[in-house]
Design an enzyme around this catalytic site. Structure first.
Site, PDB file in Angstrom:
ATOM      1  N   ARG A 158      42.586  41.400  37.215  1.00 37.80           N
ATOM      2  CA  ARG A 158      43.181  41.652  38.522  1.00 37.80           C
ATOM      3  C   ARG A 158      42.053  42.065  39.464  1.00 37.80           C
ATOM      4  NH1 ARG A 158      46.304  44.249  34.606  1.00 37.80           N
ATOM      5  NH2 ARG A 158      48.463  43.488  34.434  1.00 37.80           N
ATOM      6  N   LYS A 180      46.844  48.386  34.470  1.00 39.97           N
ATOM      7  CA  LYS A 180      47.975  49.174  34.940  1.00 39.97           C
ATOM      8  C   LYS A 180      48.299  50.278  33.937  1.00 39.97           C
ATOM      9  CE  LYS A 180      50.208  45.568  37.681  1.00 39.97           C
ATOM     10  NZ  LYS A 180      51.437  44.776  37.889  1.00 39.97           N
ATOM     11  N   HIS A 251      45.065  36.487  42.548  1.00 42.08           N
ATOM     12  CA  HIS A 251      46.024  36.333  41.456  1.00 42.08           C
ATOM     13  C   HIS A 251      46.112  34.871  41.006  1.00 42.08           C
ATOM     14  CE1 HIS A 251      48.192  39.488  39.509  1.00 42.08           C
ATOM     15  NE2 HIS A 251      49.246  38.724  39.306  1.00 42.08           N
ATOM     16  N   ARG A 254      43.708  34.447  38.323  1.00 38.67           N
ATOM     17  CA  ARG A 254      44.264  35.024  37.088  1.00 38.67           C
ATOM     18  C   ARG A 254      45.262  34.047  36.446  1.00 38.67           C
ATOM     19  NH1 ARG A 254      45.377  39.978  34.425  1.00 38.67           N
ATOM     20  NH2 ARG A 254      47.573  40.492  34.153  1.00 38.67           N
ATOM     21  N   HIS A 277      48.983  42.368  29.453  1.00 44.47           N
ATOM     22  CA  HIS A 277      50.422  42.497  29.613  1.00 44.47           C
ATOM     23  C   HIS A 277      50.981  43.438  28.551  1.00 44.47           C
ATOM     24  CE1 HIS A 277      50.830  38.386  31.835  1.00 44.47           C
ATOM     25  NE2 HIS A 277      50.510  39.379  32.650  1.00 44.47           N
ATOM     26  N   TYR A 286      53.795  31.549  31.624  1.00 44.08           N
ATOM     27  CA  TYR A 286      52.733  30.550  31.707  1.00 44.08           C
ATOM     28  C   TYR A 286      53.018  29.357  30.800  1.00 44.08           C
ATOM     29  CZ  TYR A 286      50.185  34.092  34.233  1.00 44.08           C
ATOM     30  OH  TYR A 286      49.820  35.018  35.167  1.00 44.08           O
TER      31      TYR A 286
END
Length: 310
Positions: A158, A180, A251, A254, A277, A286
């Site tokens: 990110r 995150k 993004h 990414r 994730h 994806y």
């Protein structure tokens, strides 16, 4: 704090909980603060000073206001409204759990369903054009730009993770990314990204670093300080403009990283770990991109694909 505590006091307590106990990233915390501030502003004209006074009808009215907009706020799409309602649901759930409210008026209010949009990925040739357009040859900032673009695409980072890197986060062909919720992951640097970072560290960063105050940040701005998210966005925007590419975002790089890995045969669980994730369900979107590409190829190439059945 009384079970009939002022809504503002519960708001402050909840933000402290999100910051200290859940360790949310600064950008996520800012979204919670913005959404809940709008919610409290919605409750005030309705005479709700404590959460004990809030009803389910108040929460439903807030959702309607999000979707309709007003003179101060544009109408929100379903995904943005869903995020705000999720923040409100978490707020009331916290208040009830902590004994700050006797009931949870948001329990039965569900966020609007989000339409599932597939992430857009660039083609490999487009990525190569973008990186080749990093800037004038051999200029110090060009080396920085190329290293940044290679890291974004080569690791799936990110933009906040990339600009948060320090020099010590890069070693032995790997990079340590802080994602995150404070989660850290180590991602391999591919050959192209590794070479671009080494060229930047040896030929450009010392020159740029000398303009500043000795920061340990990997990516520096022209004054020798840490490159900001906005600065990194501008690097990407300028390169995309020079390359003649429209609609490129950090993004998207990414997304391209993940899509190209899966197209090359990588296991979705490996891609999950590389992207950072929390759940493989997030990564599986994806795989839908790959199915879509197969469907398009079939429709274009198979001579019976478009013929009606009898």
């Amino acid at each position: 704090m009384s079970p009939y505590a002022d809504a503002e006091a519960v708001f402050a307590a909840y933000l402290a909980h999100l910051t200290v106990e859940r360790g949310l990233a600064a950008n996520t915390l800012a979204s919670y603060r913005r959404d809940l501030r709008r919610y409290l502003d919605h409750l005030r004209p309705r005479g709700r000073r404590s959460l004990a006074e809030v009803t389910e009808a108040d929460v439903v009215a807030f959702l309607a206001a999000l979707r309709e907009g007003d003179e101060r706020h544009p109408a929100l799409v379903a995904s943005s409204a869903a995020r705000a309602v999720s923040a409100v649901r978490g707020f009331h759930r916290f208040a009830q759990r902590e004994g700050l409210a006797a009931h949870d008026p948001a329990h039965g209010v569900h966020p609007p369903s989000r339409s599932r949009s597939l992430p857009k990925a660039m083609g490999v040739a487009e990525v190569e054009r973008l990186i080749a357009a990093a800037g004038p040859k051999d200029a110090p900032l060009t080396h920085r730009n190329r290293a940044l673009l290679e890291v974004l695409y080569g690791t799936g980072a990110r933009i906040s993770e990339a600009v948060g890197l320090t020099v010590d986060d890069v070693e032995a062909g790997r990079v340590r990314l802080r994602g995150k919720g404070g989660r850290t992951r180590v991602v391999p640097l591919g050959r192209f990204a590794g070479e671009a970072v080494r060229a930047y560290l040896t030929r450009a960063r010392p020159v740029i670093w000398a303009q500043g105050r000795g920061t340990a940040a990997l990516f520096l701005n022209a004054r020798g300080g840490r490159l900001t998210r906005q600065g990194a966005w501008e690097v990407l925007r300028s390169a995309a403009e020079r390359a003649g590419l429209a609609g490129v975002s950090p993004h998207m790089l990414r997304h391209s990283f993940a899509t190209h890995l899966l197209d090359g045969g990588a296991d979705v669980r490996v891609v999950k770990e590389l992207l950072g994730h929390a759940s493989v369900a997030t990564t599986q979107v994806y795989t839908l991109v790959g199915v879509d590409r197969l469907r398009e190829a079939y429709a274009a190439a198979h001579y019976r694909a478009e013929r009606p059945t009898s």
